[in-house]
Structures are given as C-alpha cells and as structure tokens.
Design a protein around this motif. Structure first.
Motif, short mmCIF file in Angstrom:
data_model
loop_
_atom_site.label_atom_id
_atom_site.label_comp_id
_atom_site.label_asym_id
_atom_site.label_seq_id
_atom_site.Cartn_x
_atom_site.Cartn_y
_atom_site.Cartn_z
N ILE A 63 0.86 -1.16 0.00
CA ILE A 63 0.00 0.00 0.00
C ILE A 63 0.90 1.22 0.00
CG2 ILE A 63 -2.20 0.76 0.94
CD1 ILE A 63 -1.52 -1.38 3.18
N PHE B 56 3.81 -7.05 2.97
CA PHE B 56 4.30 -7.51 4.26
C PHE B 56 3.80 -8.92 4.51
CE2 PHE B 56 3.70 -7.87 8.86
CZ PHE B 56 4.99 -7.60 9.27
N THR C 90 2.91 -11.77 6.81
CA THR C 90 2.58 -11.90 8.22
C THR C 90 2.78 -13.34 8.68
OG1 THR C 90 0.88 -10.29 7.78
CG2 THR C 90 0.85 -11.36 9.92
N GLY D 93 1.64 -8.32 17.26
CA GLY D 93 1.89 -8.02 15.85
C GLY D 93 2.40 -9.19 15.05
N GLY E 67 0.61 -11.87 14.12
CA GLY E 67 -0.37 -12.39 13.17
C GLY E 67 -1.44 -13.27 13.80
N THR F 286 -4.34 -12.32 15.29
CA THR F 286 -5.66 -11.90 14.83
C THR F 286 -5.87 -12.28 13.38
OG1 THR F 286 -5.57 -10.06 16.39
CG2 THR F 286 -7.16 -9.90 14.60
N THR F 287 -4.84 -12.09 12.59
CA THR F 287 -4.93 -12.48 11.18
C THR F 287 -5.27 -13.96 11.06
OG1 THR F 287 -3.18 -10.86 10.81
CG2 THR F 287 -3.70 -12.33 9.00
N GLU G 248 -7.80 -12.66 22.92
CA GLU G 248 -7.59 -11.98 24.20
C GLU G 248 -8.90 -11.57 24.85
OE1 GLU G 248 -4.41 -9.18 24.38
OE2 GLU G 248 -3.99 -9.49 22.25
N HIS H 21 -1.98 -13.24 25.97
CA HIS H 21 -0.60 -12.86 26.24
C HIS H 21 -0.18 -13.33 27.62
CE1 HIS H 21 0.16 -10.70 22.67
NE2 HIS H 21 -0.83 -9.85 22.84
N HIS I 132 -3.40 -0.51 9.49
CA HIS I 132 -2.55 -1.60 9.03
C HIS I 132 -1.69 -2.17 10.15
CE1 HIS I 132 -2.90 0.71 5.02
NE2 HIS I 132 -3.95 -0.03 5.24
N MET J 282 0.01 -3.09 18.50
CA MET J 282 0.90 -2.08 17.95
C MET J 282 0.25 -0.70 18.05
SD MET J 282 1.90 -4.41 14.70
CE MET J 282 3.36 -3.76 13.95
N SER K 59 -3.16 -6.16 26.12
CA SER K 59 -2.97 -6.48 24.69
C SER K 59 -1.51 -6.43 24.27
CB SER K 59 -3.77 -5.54 23.78
OG SER K 59 -5.03 -6.07 23.54
N1 LIG Z 1 -4.77 -4.48 6.80
C1 LIG Z 1 -3.46 -4.64 6.98
N2 LIG Z 1 -2.60 -4.15 6.08
C2 LIG Z 1 -1.29 -4.29 6.23
N3 LIG Z 1 -0.72 -4.90 7.26
C3 LIG Z 1 -1.52 -5.43 8.20
C4 LIG Z 1 -2.92 -5.33 8.12
N4 LIG Z 1 -3.45 -5.92 9.19
C5 LIG Z 1 -2.41 -6.39 9.92
N5 LIG Z 1 -1.24 -6.10 9.34
C6 LIG Z 1 0.08 -6.47 9.83
O1 LIG Z 1 0.07 -7.84 10.09
C7 LIG Z 1 0.74 -8.13 11.29
C8 LIG Z 1 -0.10 -9.01 12.18
O2 LIG Z 1 -1.25 -8.35 12.60
P1 LIG Z 1 -2.24 -9.02 13.65
O3 LIG Z 1 -3.32 -8.03 13.91
O4 LIG Z 1 -2.65 -10.33 13.15
O5 LIG Z 1 -1.30 -9.15 14.92
P2 LIG Z 1 -1.61 -9.81 16.31
O6 LIG Z 1 -0.76 -11.01 16.43
O7 LIG Z 1 -3.07 -9.99 16.48
O8 LIG Z 1 -1.06 -8.71 17.30
P3 LIG Z 1 -1.69 -8.15 18.66
O9 LIG Z 1 -1.31 -9.09 19.72
O10 LIG Z 1 -0.99 -6.85 18.82
O11 LIG Z 1 -3.15 -8.02 18.48
C9 LIG Z 1 1.09 -6.81 11.93
O12 LIG Z 1 2.47 -6.60 11.81
C10 LIG Z 1 0.37 -5.77 11.13
O13 LIG Z 1 1.20 -4.65 10.91
#
Ligand SMILES: Nc1ncnc2c1ncn2[C@@H]1O[C@H](COP(=O)(O)OP(=O)(O)OP(=O)(O)O)[C@@H](O)[C@H]1O
Ligand SMILES: Nc1ncnc2c1ncn2[C@@H]1O[C@H](COP(=O)(O)OP(=O)(O)OP(=O)(O)O)[C@@H](O)[C@H]1O
Ligand SMILES: [Mg+2]
Ligand SMILES: [Mg+2]
Lengths: 311, 247, 246, 247, 246
Positions: free
Chosen positions: C16, C22, C24, C45, C47, C49-50, C155, C188, E129, E134, E159
């Motif tokens: 973007i 990136f 993940t 961060g 991944g 949630t992803t 969480e 966490h 993003h 974060m 978190s």
């Molecule tokens: N829409 C997006 N566009 C670009 N990058 C993204 C997007 N969503 C998430 N990311 C990137 O993907 C990575 C993982 O995000 P995610 O939300 O899955 O983290 P997480 O493990 O749930 O972290 P947390 O514990 O902080 O919630 C992060 O580094 C974030 O910057």
C-alpha cells in the motif's frame, strides 16, 4: 373492442388544443366554450391549459394535442426537421418597442448606447426586424446597444424599476406598460412597413400536423370559423368581453381597454397570397439578420406551411 | 435549561417574519409583498379550494417519485459503493445522468411517454435518482468493516446484515439525501409541471410568474413549506431522535 | 466436527502507498483435535488476529487451506474479537439475540449468562453507555450463546478486573465442558494459558509460524496458581527458545 | 486482475453510445438525434468558437458560486451540526431556504441587484447553499466523539482539530455534496442564465429550446459533461484516492 | 505542578431512553502529590475511565472540583485512553507529531521511542494496518512524548505480550524518573500496580469511592516478582475488605 374504441376516438369530432392558460388565445377559446360555438359548428373543443409556450410545443411533439398556437418562424424551422406542421393565421398582434414616459429616445438612433431589454431572446422577430431596420439607417444595434435578454415579465418589471432605457416585449406585456403611460416607439408592423413591405401580416397562428389536418379538414375549418366568430363576439359584445375579463388578470380598466383594443386590432381579416409573399420576404430578412441559428437548414421559405384545406 | 422546542421555533419564525416585514416595508415594492399580504392571498387561495387542488396533486407526484428515487437510489448506491468493479464501469454513466440538464430529460420523457402522469413522475425520478446514488455511495464506501466482519462471522445473512449493520450506518446519508431530496424534487416537479401538466404547483407558480404576481407565488411557496415543515416534524425529526437514542 | 487442520503457507498484506508488501504468516501448520482447547501465545503483531480471521472465513486472501474433517466446507464459528464489535444502535440484549436468531436461544438463558457476567442491570443499555470492560463481557456473552463448531477468542479477558476475569474463565470452562467444541484462545498471559489449555501453541515473530507446541495434561481441577507457577518455571528451564515469550 | 481503468471507461462509454445509437435509430425522431449528429453539431459549435465562449462564462459562474457555496455551507453545516441550540433555532430557516423555489430566489435577486453578474452568482449560491448545509450537518452530527476527546486532551486547538480530526471525517459528506453540488449548480445556472443573462450555456440552451433544437442542446450538454468528467478525473478521483489511502 | 486534589462529590449520567439516570461516582476524594505515581484498581464498570476523563477536562458535568496547587486552572495532561484513539488518516509518526506540535519534540526522539517499543518498521504505517497491540504502543509513544503535568493511563499495557509489556513498564518508569510528573495509572493487574505505584487506590463498585489507599514504599529496584507476590499475600491477609479485588 379496444380497436373500435380507438377508431371511435379518431373519428370523433373532438379537437384537443393546448394553450397558455392566461394567453390571449384562451380568451377566444373560452368564448367558444361558453357560447357553445364548438357544438354549433359541429365539433367538440377540449382545451388543455398549460403554463408555458414550450409546454404546448412539447405537447404537439408528443402527439398529446391536435392544435397549439405558435408563430410561423418556428413552423418553418420545424418543417426543415421533417415535421409536417401547418400554420393557420390567427392574429397579427405583434410586439413593440416601448420607452418610459419622458424618455429622450425618440428614434432608432436614439437607442445607441442605451440599455435595451429584449424579451424572447436574440432570435426574437421583433428584435431582428428592428435590427434590420436600423442597419438600413447605418446603425448596428447588435453592437451599439447594451442588450439585456430575459424573461418577459421580469423585463417588464425591470423597466418599471427604471433599470432599462427601452424594452422590446410581446404585445400583451407592452399593453400593460402603455397603460402606465409608457410610449410605444415602434411596433413590429411599423418596422415591417418601414422595411418596405406594405402588408399587415399575421404573426401568430394555429399550428397542427398536416396529417391530422388532412384527416379532419371539416372539423378544423369549423374550428377556424368558430375562432373568428368568437373573436368577433369579444370585440362587439361587452357581455362576452366581460365574461373573459378574469382571464386578463388585471383589474385596471385602462389596461383592460388597451388589451381589448390590441386584441381586436390583431384579428385577421384577410389572408391572401399578398400576405403570404410578404411573409416570405420578411422571412428572408429575418434569415439574413438571424442567420443559420434562426432558420436552421431551411434556407428557402416553404409556402406549403400555410393551411390551405386538404391537399 | 433548554428552551422548549415549541418556544424556540416560534421565536425563530417570528424573527424571520420580522425581518421579512421590515425589508418589505423598506423596499416597498410589489416584488416583495409583506407577510400579511402573502397570508391573506394564501387565505383566499385556500378559500377558493384552488390551492388544495394543486398542492394535493403536486404532493401526490412528489410522494411517488420521492419513494421511487430513494428506494432505487439506496439500492444502486449501496451496490456501487460496495463493488468497486461495478462502480468503475458505471461511474461515467452516473456522471452523465447527474449532469444532463433537467430540461433534456423532461422533454424526452414527455415526448416518449406523452404528456401523461407517468412521464412526469419518471422525469422527476430520473433527475433525483443520481443525487441519491452519489450520496449513498459515499456512505457505502465508508462503512465500518469491523462490524461487517462481525456480521459475517455470526452468519447474519444478507437481509439481517442490511437491516441491522448497514442501514444504521447509512442513516445520516439517507437523511441528508431525504432532506435535500425533498427540496430538489420540489424544484424539479415545478419544471416538470410547467412543461407539460395542467395542474400542480409548478403549473400555477409559472402562470403567476407570467403575470409577475409574486404575492401569489410566495403564498403557494408558503403553503408548500408548511407541508415540508409538517413532514419534518412528524416524520424526519422523530426518526432522527429514534436513530440517535443510542448516542 | 472432528479434526480441524490448519495449513497457512503464506499470508501477506499487499503493498500500500507508504508501506511495502508484508508477509505476516509463513508456513504455519497445526491441527486442532475434536473438542480440544488450544491457547495461542505470540508477540504482539505476529499475526494472531490475522490467523483467527482466516479461520473464521473473514479473510480469504491467503495461500493454504483450512480443513475440517478433511473437507474445506465452511466451519461454524463464534468469535470474540479483540475489540467488542457490538452494534452501537442495538441494546445489549438485542446484540446477543441478533447473533443468536438462528438458534433461538431463550431469553432467560441469555439473561442468566449476563447475570453471571455481572451485567444483569444492563440488559437494555446501549453499548455506548457501558464501560469498555462491560462491552467486552457482552461480546463474551454473545459468543457463548451461539452454537458453533469452534470458538475463536482473541484476548477475551483483558480489561476485566481479576474477580470478573476469574468468573469468566470458569464460565468458559463450564460451557466448554457442557457443550463440547474446539476452542482457539489467544492470550498474552501464560498463566491463563496454562490454566485453560489442552495445548499451547507458541508463535514466532512475523512472518510467524509455530515454534513450539506444549501439552498441559493435568486435569483442570488441579491447576491451582501454585501448579501454574511450577509449570511455568519448568517451561522456562526446559525450553530456552521460549524464554523471551514468558 | 483488475481491468485497466482506461479500458474500463472506454468500454463503459462505448456501451452507452451503442445504446444511444440503437435507440436513436429505432425512434428515428428529430427529438433524439444520433450520437453522430450531436458530435458533428458539437464540432461546428467549437469551430465557430461559440461554444467555448458560453462554456467559459458558465464555468466561471459555476466555479465562483461552487466555491462560495461549499465554503459557507461547510462552515454553517458544521456549526449547526455541533451546536444543538443554534440548530434548533435556525432549523426552520434552513427548511424554508431549501424549499423556496429557485424561480423565486432568482427573480428576487435579479430585481434587487439588477440583471448583473453578482445577482446571477448570488442566486446560484442561495440555491445551492442549503443543500450543502444539510448534508454537512448530518456529517457533523455523526463525528467520532472519541477522536474529538483525544484532540481536546492533547490540546490540538480549534484549527488543528478542524484540519486533522473533523475534516477527514466530514470528507465523504463533502464529496457527496461536491458531486451532487456540481450537478445542482449546473442545473440552477441554466435557469439563472435563462431568466436574465445574455450569455452562458443556460442562455444558449434556452435559445435552442425555443427552436426545439435538441441536437444543439445535447451537443452543449456533452461539452459540459466532458468538463465535469475532466474535473472528476483530475481533481475528485485523485482526492478520493488520497483520502482513502489509509484504508 | 505541586499537589493535585480531586474531589468528586457526584457524577451521574443523565437518564436516557431505556435507562434510568445512573450515579457512577459518589464522594470520591483523593490527593495526588507532586510526582507521585498512583495506581487505581477497581471493578470493571466502577467509573475509572469516567474519573480520568473528568481529570483530563473532557467531562465537565459533575459536582465537585479538580484543583491543582489549590487553584482550578487547567492542568496539562497527556492521556493514554483505554482504546488507542489514533487518527486513522495519519501515519504513526504524524499521529505522534500532531500531539507534539506545541513542544516540537525532535523526530529523532520520537523515532528512538518507537524503536524502544518495537515499532521501528512502522513509522509510516497507517493505524488500520497495525495490530491492536501495535496501535496501543503508538498511543503510548504519543503520551510519552508530550510534556505534561500529569500522565493519565487507562490500562495502558493490556494487549501487549509479556516481554513488550515489561519493556513498556521499564520505559514508563525511566521516563517518569527523567522528567518528573504525576502519573495516574488504571490497571486490573494488582501485580503491575504493586510493581509500579507509590500509592494504590482501591475503588468500590459504582457509585464508586475510594475504599482503601495502600502505600508501596520499597524502592522500585527491589520490586522483584517475589517481593510483589509477598506484598500481595500480605495484603490479602491484612485487608479482608479488599479480598474480592485481588
Ligand atoms: N490491513 C493490513 N494491512 C497491512 N498490514 C496489516 C494489516 N493488518 C495487519 N497487518 C500487519 O500484520 C501483522 C499481524 O497483525 P495481527 O493483527 O494479526 O497481529 P496480532 O498477532 O493480532 O497482534 P496483537 O497481539 O498486537 O493483536 C502486523 O504486523 C500488522 O502490521
Ligand atoms: N455515556 C454514558 N451514559 C450512561 N452511562 C455511562 C456512560 N458512560 C459510562 N457509563 C456508566 O458509568 C459506569 C462507569 O463507566 P467507566 O467507563 O468509567 O467504567 P470503568 O471503571 O472504566 O470500567 P472498565 O474497567 O470496564 O473500563 C458504567 O457502569 C457505565 O455503564
Ligand atoms: Mg491481535
Ligand atoms: Mg474504563
């Protein structure tokens, strides 16, 4: 059954006409209705009042009406666009140039440098003829006056406010000004005469499709007769005139009288080949002043546009 | 302590009337009649029954075309706002539709359908529709993706998502286009009626214009504004209130 | 539902303006057994949630597959998001009912659940009039009510005070035992993970993959704070590569 | 793989032209000329320099009144949307302003100021303004209070809050009213020019209308739509893109 | 700034359709000394966020007064909200700079801070993003940068994974020691409170007031996990009325 219903309508003696609600034609039509001149003449008139002249033109295009009222320049141009409209003269009432009481303007030359209101836009007959006349005197009004185009009622009001030095407007608007003491400097007929055409030509007329006219020649002629009779009644009988007074939308006796006078003066008494050729000549003057804009691709005036019984 | 809403609007309207009255007296011209003149004109139009007749017909046209335009506009706007590809394709159509002069669409409608009611209503809808679409589309582009994900995760299905997740978010956009829409439709209905109907407010107002009868024009305008105020008070304001209760 | 097997070969977010593409998640594979309680621990961060979004079917832009019982038909999930995600224009009760309409959970059951979560006074409140912790509890109640094959929780118990969090944990375990289903639980808090899980997955920094999988075999009744502390101590000593996560 | 946007709009316009052509041939009436006729008419109007002249003047009026209306509308809409009391007071004024027929405001402007440029521009602004206000007001009512609190806690001050917190949230509403606004102003400019100006697209279109010259009307319309498309492509679309890059 | 004295006699939310008027805070009084680190612990929904909002001047509908040095002139606060509250249309760096414009904190300092919080790669990312953790770290960085009389923190470290949270805690203490100011720190984690605070305030259920005030006098270097556990144990034994909060 549906088919027979359709033919029924087609063969009936009903005539639909669309006109301005407060236009002068409606005075005639009202009189036809109230005096039952339509029934007497063997047809049935149905009037559709509309709010603008444009609306009636749309109605004709849309086949929603049989007859409207317009001028022959418009018909000529539309015939060029392969519309088979025909024109039957109705009135010779024409617009005029008026100036406020005590104005210093007393000739065409006097207009130079002044602010002139022009109703009907730059292609208005009155304006074009005035320009043609001025050109003969060596004045190019198009360049030498400050033109203000606008809607007729608005311009009327602006000259009353003193914002305009002179105004070219349609006759019933001019009449209202004259009633207030404004002077008529020049009428359209004056211009025509000064341009060397010695005939009083009709300006407005009934316009209808040729095909329709050919199918309903009797009703049409009866209608035209009724129209003349009604105008006659309005000019000769006070009762009939008083009956349509509300349609003039004015309470001022002087204005009413002026309106009636102009209306009656504008009745068509004769329409012969003399008038037709006069119109042809005027058309060429208009064409040379107004240019392609006015006439479109109709370079040659089509004498067929005048209603002349079935052809 | 908030002043009561009734007192408030009385005060506000009073002030407006006062300004109007003072200006009218200062100008002293037939072009700006005093409120009193307008009201007495209004009164006599009501007495003669003329106003009700024309107002009724215009409201009838307004209602039908408003509902049609809003319904179609919301549907199309939502689709275009959510589906980028469809939007990319139809975007220029929308711009064309937005910018074709009302005159052109009105004439074409009348000529195709004839001078009938359907043509008039269709012409109004065509003129209002693109505005609704454009407004709703902006709204649809700015929906909260998190809530939509939630709806998806809990299998809300299309209808439920639409009703409970998307519509409440579109609400301000719908209100904006309803409010400006009533006004726009009213303006277009005036032209539509002027160009091809023998009744309705547009027909009347245009006749008055030819006679330069500003008093009557204003009287008719006032009557319409009263109707809109009633709609505002009876429908839109309560809707607003209901939709804001969660804030 | 029986086994759920998750194979994500690659998940990246497209480039973007201002940020390059990136990656993940890369080569993240694991299985969730029938009715297994899996906790996921990983740096912020990485991944998590992803991952849950992918499993819930909210994100389809990835390379890999999620298979339930060997087929990849849709899995019925309920999901406690990381933020409450309540519809602000619906009351607490309505929010829960909307998610439940297909199942027709009786109102009394929802009320009981809300009571257990300490929200008995707020059945008809709008989310904007609740504190964040209360909103999170509503989101919990919503997920608990819905019948699903798998319960995803991101969480879920942060922003709750200790007693409420304890109650919520107990409730979750009860619910899970009463109506068996698989649970994926992101946290966490390693203590929490040890207390709840059958299996704990440790994720690496992104591009994340599973770096370790720890089974907790003790019956849940025996997982006292002391036991948890001991378990954690052992972990710290035996698994050096996890030290930074503990 | 997304089709290139150029290909896309060519396809879309091509389809539109095709539909137009087929309809025109089927109808075969002077009222609906074929695209070819319109284009050749457009060409000759451009050759004569007439079109550029009128288009230029109309665009000049449109630009000034658009900027004025948007600027004032955003300011007033924001105030009304944020301050309930002010809004309660002026609400009915707004409704009146929204629903006064364009005809009335235009006539009054011309009568008061004379048939001059200022009057024309003022009349357009008066007609567009309430629409902008209503749309922005909806937006202002739906601002995110959390972000505004944040701005307050960090002492952003009025200007910074406006620029960085409020405006980005109003953006979709501003876009909606800019897009529908260009179209609305164009429609009103047509009436304004028709009633009292001696140049501009409205004046010309009205002239053509008197002659029932639909081909020329469409040619002028096409030229205006081309301008709007250019504005859309050169200003609005890039703005959209920029404002959406964070999504 | 010297002493901050907080006296909230009554804070209630007006009646809204569907919900009666609700008194959140009643007779809540406490003082914050110059440069004192005060932790606030209380059940979810008791009014902690409401309290911070009042102190930050975001909510003026209450009976009582907030006085700094005996006067009630505005206090300059920086505030870590319970949710990140970043401007989505501004990048991480821009978000921080916007809040800092008055002070002109140099970019390098911001970058260093973000680096310490593990966000060095995301200076120019937009909040949407980033993962929630974060985003929370960005919000932390924003509050840390701004010079203020008092730092309000509403559960700032949830978190975050354990190592990141530890790092953030250290960072906060360093910052606080380097540039002394008062801190009001809301948390549900008593361990965290004992580790950080000079004074811990315990709030009751709403209508909330202060039910106890505990001083933690040990120097921060000595507050090891063991010491914290012991302290907590003592608390449990000596203060029965706090048991439900621990
Ligand atoms: N829409 C997006 N566009 C670009 N990058 C993204 C997007 N969503 C998430 N990311 C990137 O993907 C990575 C993982 O995000 P995610 O939300 O899955 O983290 P997480 O493990 O749930 O972290 P947390 O514990 O902080 O919630 C992060 O580094 C974030 O910057
Ligand atoms: N706008 C509002 N209208 C009505 N009630 C509200 C509003 N905001 C908060 N409340 C009520 O006030 C109480 C305190 O809310 P607050 O957000 O201060 O709680 P909190 O202590 O921060 O809780 P948590 O730990 O869950 O964040 C809650 O019971 C909530 O329902
Ligand atoms: Mg996450
Ligand atoms: Mg809170």
């Amino acid at each position: 059954l549906i088919l027979s219903a359709c033919t029924d309508v087609d063969n009936s003696s009903a005539i639909k006409i669309s006109v301005l609600k407060y236009g002068t034609v409606n005075w005639t039509l009202e009189t036809i209705k109230t005096s039952k001149l339509d029934i007497k003449n063997g047809f049935e008139l149905s009037v559709q009042p509309l709010a603008s002249t444009q609306a009636s033109k749309i109605a004709l295009q849309a086949n929603a009406t049989d007859i409207i009222v317009s001028d022959w320049t418009w018909v000529a141009r539309q015939r060029g666009n392969s519309s088979d409209y025909v024109f039957a003269p109705y009135s010779s009432s024409a617009g005029s140039l008026v100036v406020p009481p005590g104005s210093s303007i007393n000739s065409i030359r006097g207009l130079v440098g002044k602010k002139i209101g022009i109703a009907g836009g730059p292609l208005d007959k009155n304006w074009l003829l005035l320009r043609a006349l001025a050109l003969k005197e060596g004045v190019d009004l198009d360049k030498q006056v400050e033109k203000v185009f606008g809607a007729p009622p608005l311009l009327n009001n602006l000259i009353l406010q003193g914002e305009l030095d002179a105004l070219i407007n349609f006759w019933h608007y001019s009449a209202r000004l004259k009633a207030k003491g404004y002077t008529q400097l020049l009428s359209t007929h004056d211009s025509i005469h000064k341009l060397g055409i010695k005939a009083t030509i009709p300006i407005l007329g009934y316009v209808f499709r040729e095909a329709w006219a050919n199918n309903h020649p009797i009703e049409l002629n009866n209608f035209l007769t009724a129209s003349r009779e009604a105008a006659e009644l309005l000019c000769t009988s006070d009762t009939h005139w008083n009956a349509i007074l509300p349609l003039t939308r004015t309470n001022d006796a002087i204005t009413q009288e002026l309106l009636r006078h102009s209306y009656c003066e504008g009745r068509i008494t004769q329409f012969t080949d003399g008038e037709k050729t006069a119109i042809q000549k005027i058309y060429s003057i208009l064409a040379s002043t107004g240019g392609a804009k006015l006439v479109g691709n109709v370079k040659q005036f089509d004498m067929q546009l005048f209603w002349n019984n079935p052809r | 302590m908030p002043r009561s809403s009734f007192l408030n609007s009385t005060l506000s309207l009073g002030l407006l009337l006062l300004i109007w009255q003072v200006t009218a007296v200062l100008v002293a011209s037939a072009v700006l009649p005093t409120p009193f003149e307008v009201l007495s004109n209004l009164n006599s139009s009501v007495q003669s029954g003329e106003l009700q007749h024309h107002l009724g017909i215009t409201l009838y046209r307004l209602t039908i075309s408003f509902c049609l335009a809003m319904f179609l506009g919301i549907a199309i706007g939502l689709i275009l706002g959510r589906q980028q590809k469809t939007n990319a394709f139809f975007d220029s159509w929308l711009i064309i539709l937005l910018n074709v002069p009302a005159l052109v669409t009105i004439i074409l409608c009348y000529i195709w359908f004839g001078l009938i009611e359907t043509a008039a209503i269709f012409a109004v809808v065509i003129n209002k529709l693109p505005n609704v679409i454009v407004t709703i589309r902006e709204g649809a582009r700015n929906l909260d993706e998190e809530l939509i994900q939630m709806a998806k995760a809990y299998r809300f299905g299309r209808l439920k998502t639409l009703a409970h997740v998307i519509m409440p978010q579109l609400y301000p956009y719908i209100m904006a286009s309803a409010r400006t829409g009533l006004a726009l439709i009213w303006k277009i209905v005036l032209v539509v009626e002027m160009l091809g109907r023998s009744d309705g407010m547009g027909y009347q107002i245009h006749l008055f214009f030819q006679l330069f009868d500003i008093t009557s024009i204003l009287a008719y305008t006032v009557s319409f504004i009263v109707v809109i105020q009633l709609i505002e008070m009876a429908i839109l304001k309560p809707l607003d209130k209901k939709s804001q209760r969660w804030k | 539902m029986n086994k759920l097997s998750i194979e994500i070969n690659n998940k990246s977010f497209p480039e973007i303006s201002g940020k390059a593409a990136f990656t993940t998640i890369k080569n993240l594979h694991f299985d969730v057994d029938n009715n297994e309680f899996v906790c996921i621990v990983g740096p912020s961060g990485c991944g998590k949630t992803t991952l849950l979004n992918i499993i819930a079917g909210l994100d389809e832009q990835y390379a890999g597959s999620i298979k339930a019982d060997g087929t990849d038909n849709g899995i019925k999930t309920s999901y406690v998001f990381q933020t409450p995600r309540l519809l602000p224009w619906r009351t607490v009760l309505e929010n829960i009912q909307l998610a439940n309409e297909n199942e027709d959970t009786p109102v009394t059951k929802i009320e009981e659940l809300l009571h257990n979560l300490g929200l008995e006074k707020n059945l008809n409140s709008y989310p904007h009039h609740l504190s964040l912790g209360m909103q999170r509890r509503v989101a919990l109640a919503r997920a608990f009510c819905v019948q699903s094959d798998i319960l995803l929780m991101d969480e879920p118990f942060v922003s709750l005070d200790q007693p409420t969090a304890r109650k919520a944990r107990t409730l979750l375990l009860e619910l899970w035992q009463a109506k068996q289903r698989s649970v994926l639980f992101v946290t966490h808090d390693l203590n929490e993970a040890i207390e709840m899980a059958d299996k704990i997955l440790f994720l690496s920094e992104s591009p994340s993959s599973v770096i370790d999988e720890i089974r907790v075999n003790a019956p849940r009744a025996e997982r006292t704070p002391d036991m948890v502390a001991t378990f954690k101590g052992q972990l710290k000593n035996t698994r050096q590569h996890l030290a930074h996560l503990i």
